[in-house]
Design a protein around this motif. Sequence first.
Motif, PDB file in Angstrom:
ATOM      1  N   ASN A 180      -8.066  12.352 -13.069  1.00 23.62           N
ATOM      2  CA  ASN A 180      -9.286  11.855 -12.420  1.00 23.62           C
ATOM      3  C   ASN A 180      -9.174  10.357 -12.119  1.00 23.62           C
ATOM      4  N   GLN A 181      -8.605   9.622 -13.060  1.00 24.09           N
ATOM      5  CA  GLN A 181      -8.404   8.187 -12.848  1.00 24.09           C
ATOM      6  C   GLN A 181      -7.410   7.942 -11.712  1.00 24.09           C
ATOM      7  N   LEU A 182      -6.356   8.739 -11.665  1.00 23.11           N
ATOM      8  CA  LEU A 182      -5.370   8.608 -10.587  1.00 23.11           C
ATOM      9  C   LEU A 182      -6.007   8.860  -9.220  1.00 23.11           C
ATOM     10  N   GLU A 183      -6.905   9.827  -9.142  1.00 26.23           N
ATOM     11  CA  GLU A 183      -7.562  10.143  -7.881  1.00 26.23           C
ATOM     12  C   GLU A 183      -8.442   8.979  -7.417  1.00 26.23           C
ATOM     13  N   LYS A 184      -9.134   8.339  -8.356  1.00 30.88           N
ATOM     14  CA  LYS A 184      -9.973   7.192  -7.997  1.00 30.88           C
ATOM     15  C   LYS A 184      -9.111   6.018  -7.523  1.00 30.88           C
ATOM     16  N   ILE A 185      -7.961   5.828  -8.167  1.00 27.27           N
ATOM     17  CA  ILE A 185      -7.039   4.769  -7.726  1.00 27.27           C
ATOM     18  C   ILE A 185      -6.492   5.108  -6.338  1.00 27.27           C
ATOM     19  N   ARG A 186      -6.182   6.371  -6.107  1.00 26.41           N
ATOM     20  CA  ARG A 186      -5.646   6.792  -4.809  1.00 26.41           C
ATOM     21  C   ARG A 186      -6.628   6.486  -3.685  1.00 26.41           C
ATOM     22  N   GLU A 187      -7.911   6.745  -3.928  1.00 23.29           N
ATOM     23  CA  GLU A 187      -8.931   6.470  -2.917  1.00 23.29           C
ATOM     24  C   GLU A 187      -8.985   4.986  -2.580  1.00 23.29           C
ATOM     25  N   GLN A 188      -8.782   4.148  -3.577  1.00 25.03           N
ATOM     26  CA  GLN A 188      -8.777   2.704  -3.340  1.00 25.03           C
ATOM     27  C   GLN A 188      -7.526   2.266  -2.596  1.00 25.03           C
ATOM     28  N   VAL A 189      -6.382   2.805  -3.010  1.00 19.21           N
ATOM     29  CA  VAL A 189      -5.106   2.391  -2.428  1.00 19.21           C
ATOM     30  C   VAL A 189      -5.003   2.782  -0.956  1.00 19.21           C
ATOM     31  N   GLN A 190      -5.708   3.842  -0.542  1.00 17.28           N
ATOM     32  CA  GLN A 190      -5.682   4.253   0.855  1.00 17.28           C
ATOM     33  C   GLN A 190      -6.177   3.142   1.780  1.00 17.28           C
ATOM     34  N   ASN A 191      -6.967   2.219   1.252  1.00 11.05           N
ATOM     35  CA  ASN A 191      -7.506   1.126   2.057  1.00 11.05           C
ATOM     36  C   ASN A 191      -6.763  -0.182   1.844  1.00 11.05           C
ATOM     37  N   VAL A 192      -5.603  -0.107   1.210  1.00 10.50           N
ATOM     38  CA  VAL A 192      -4.837  -1.317   0.918  1.00 10.50           C
ATOM     39  C   VAL A 192      -3.710  -1.498   1.918  1.00 10.50           C
ATOM     40  N   LEU A 193      -3.522  -2.723   2.354  1.00  7.67           N
ATOM     41  CA  LEU A 193      -2.481  -3.044   3.330  1.00  7.67           C
ATOM     42  C   LEU A 193      -1.088  -2.795   2.742  1.00  7.67           C
ATOM     43  N   GLY A 251       0.791  -1.229   0.000  1.00 11.83           N
ATOM     44  CA  GLY A 251       0.000   0.000   0.000  1.00 11.83           C
ATOM     45  C   GLY A 251       0.819   1.273   0.000  1.00 11.83           C
ATOM     46  N   LYS A 252       1.862   1.322   0.837  1.00 13.97           N
ATOM     47  CA  LYS A 252       2.668   2.536   0.935  1.00 13.97           C
ATOM     48  C   LYS A 252       3.467   2.787  -0.342  1.00 13.97           C
ATOM     49  N   ARG A 253       3.970   1.709  -0.962  1.00 23.92           N
ATOM     50  CA  ARG A 253       4.715   1.862  -2.211  1.00 23.92           C
ATOM     51  C   ARG A 253       3.791   2.291  -3.347  1.00 23.92           C
ATOM     52  N   LEU A 254       2.577   1.772  -3.348  1.00 29.60           N
ATOM     53  CA  LEU A 254       1.604   2.178  -4.370  1.00 29.60           C
ATOM     54  C   LEU A 254       1.266   3.656  -4.222  1.00 29.60           C
ATOM     55  N   SER A 255       1.131   4.126  -2.979  1.00 31.18           N
ATOM     56  CA  SER A 255       0.834   5.545  -2.741  1.00 31.18           C
ATOM     57  C   SER A 255       1.965   6.430  -3.262  1.00 31.18           C
ATOM     58  N   PHE A 256       3.208   5.988  -3.071  1.00 32.50           N
ATOM     59  CA  PHE A 256       4.344   6.760  -3.568  1.00 32.50           C
ATOM     60  C   PHE A 256       4.322   6.852  -5.091  1.00 32.50           C
ATOM     61  N   LEU A 257       4.049   5.728  -5.757  1.00 33.34           N
ATOM     62  CA  LEU A 257       4.002   5.739  -7.226  1.00 33.34           C
ATOM     63  C   LEU A 257       2.889   6.643  -7.733  1.00 33.34           C
ATOM     64  N   LEU A 258       1.783   6.681  -7.040  1.00 28.86           N
ATOM     65  CA  LEU A 258       0.683   7.559  -7.444  1.00 28.86           C
ATOM     66  C   LEU A 258       1.098   9.023  -7.361  1.00 28.86           C
ATOM     67  N   GLN A 259       1.864   9.380  -6.339  1.00 25.80           N
ATOM     68  CA  GLN A 259       2.367  10.751  -6.229  1.00 25.80           C
ATOM     69  C   GLN A 259       3.268  11.094  -7.421  1.00 25.80           C
ATOM     70  N   GLU A 260       4.127  10.145  -7.786  1.00 27.38           N
ATOM     71  CA  GLU A 260       5.031  10.374  -8.912  1.00 27.38           C
ATOM     72  C   GLU A 260       4.266  10.475 -10.229  1.00 27.38           C
ATOM     73  N   LEU A 261       3.274   9.627 -10.410  1.00 26.52           N
ATOM     74  CA  LEU A 261       2.452   9.679 -11.628  1.00 26.52           C
ATOM     75  C   LEU A 261       1.744  11.023 -11.732  1.00 26.52           C
TER      76      LEU A 261
END
Length: 286
Positions: free
Chosen positions: A273-286, A238-248
């Motif tokens: 907009n797609q990145l924001e929807k993914i971010r909302e999902q990733v916030q709940n990922v372990l 989850g934390k690594r995915l959040s970092f990649l989203l920031q970079e994207l």
Amino acid sequence: MLTSMTGFGIGAVDKGDQAVQVIVRTYNARFLETKIRGIALIPEIEAAVREKINKSLIRGTVHVIIEKNQVLNKGNLSFNRQRFEAVENVLYEIQKECGRSLDMSNLISSEDLFLNGDNNELKEKTIMDALNIALDQVQTMRNKEGQAIYNDTLARLVSLADQLSSIETLSKGLVTDQKEKLQKRISKLMDNAAIDEQRFAQEVAMLADRTDISEELVRIRSHIDQFKALLELEEPTGKRLSFLLQELNREINTVGSKSGTGAIINIVVDFKNQLEKIREQVQNVL
């Protein structure tokens, strides 16, 4: 595969006078925080419960309620006035000093206010057996929701890759279009007089450098590929995915500011907009 941080489970074990129910609720959070309510546990048992939760859930806010299930003998039932008054005094002090009113039910269960003559201390194995059942249910729910998040995120990543291809196609003629527009503006300002070709070539070169988004597009595609790879790992990501989203998000913002064309900007807006929807999902990922 992704695992959600949201889960719920109930475990009940009945072994005669050893009957207990454990309820576990989990929510998303940056770190692991466990709150245990219900019957008072001896330090050794509470430590075992926390250790089991730490190993099983890793991250998230965890609410645990441990209750003793028993048929109370009415003849032996009495009101624990001493405990009631002690808790009530603490709540009064909190309200007096901090100005906050708390409900007693948020701190203790109703069973804590009654004494039963047939009461027996719960054994660690009984509590742990019930806890294991509850945690298994929590994990099942977390995995199921994680699969749903995985499917949704993967579909959005495919959409992002398609949009990136569209931007790459549009960007190929970007410098040529900008060169033609620049040449027309200069000719109009100079009333069609001869243009200094060397100076014009320098301006075009600088324009090409300012509007070149090839490096950003390469990095964005790399980030998308890394994101897909992380989705397949059997470990918390989850934390690594959040970092990649920031970079994207940072790279696509640069693409939008450099391109300056309506067609590319429209794609960039949808991409974000797609990145924001993914971010909302990733916030709940372990």
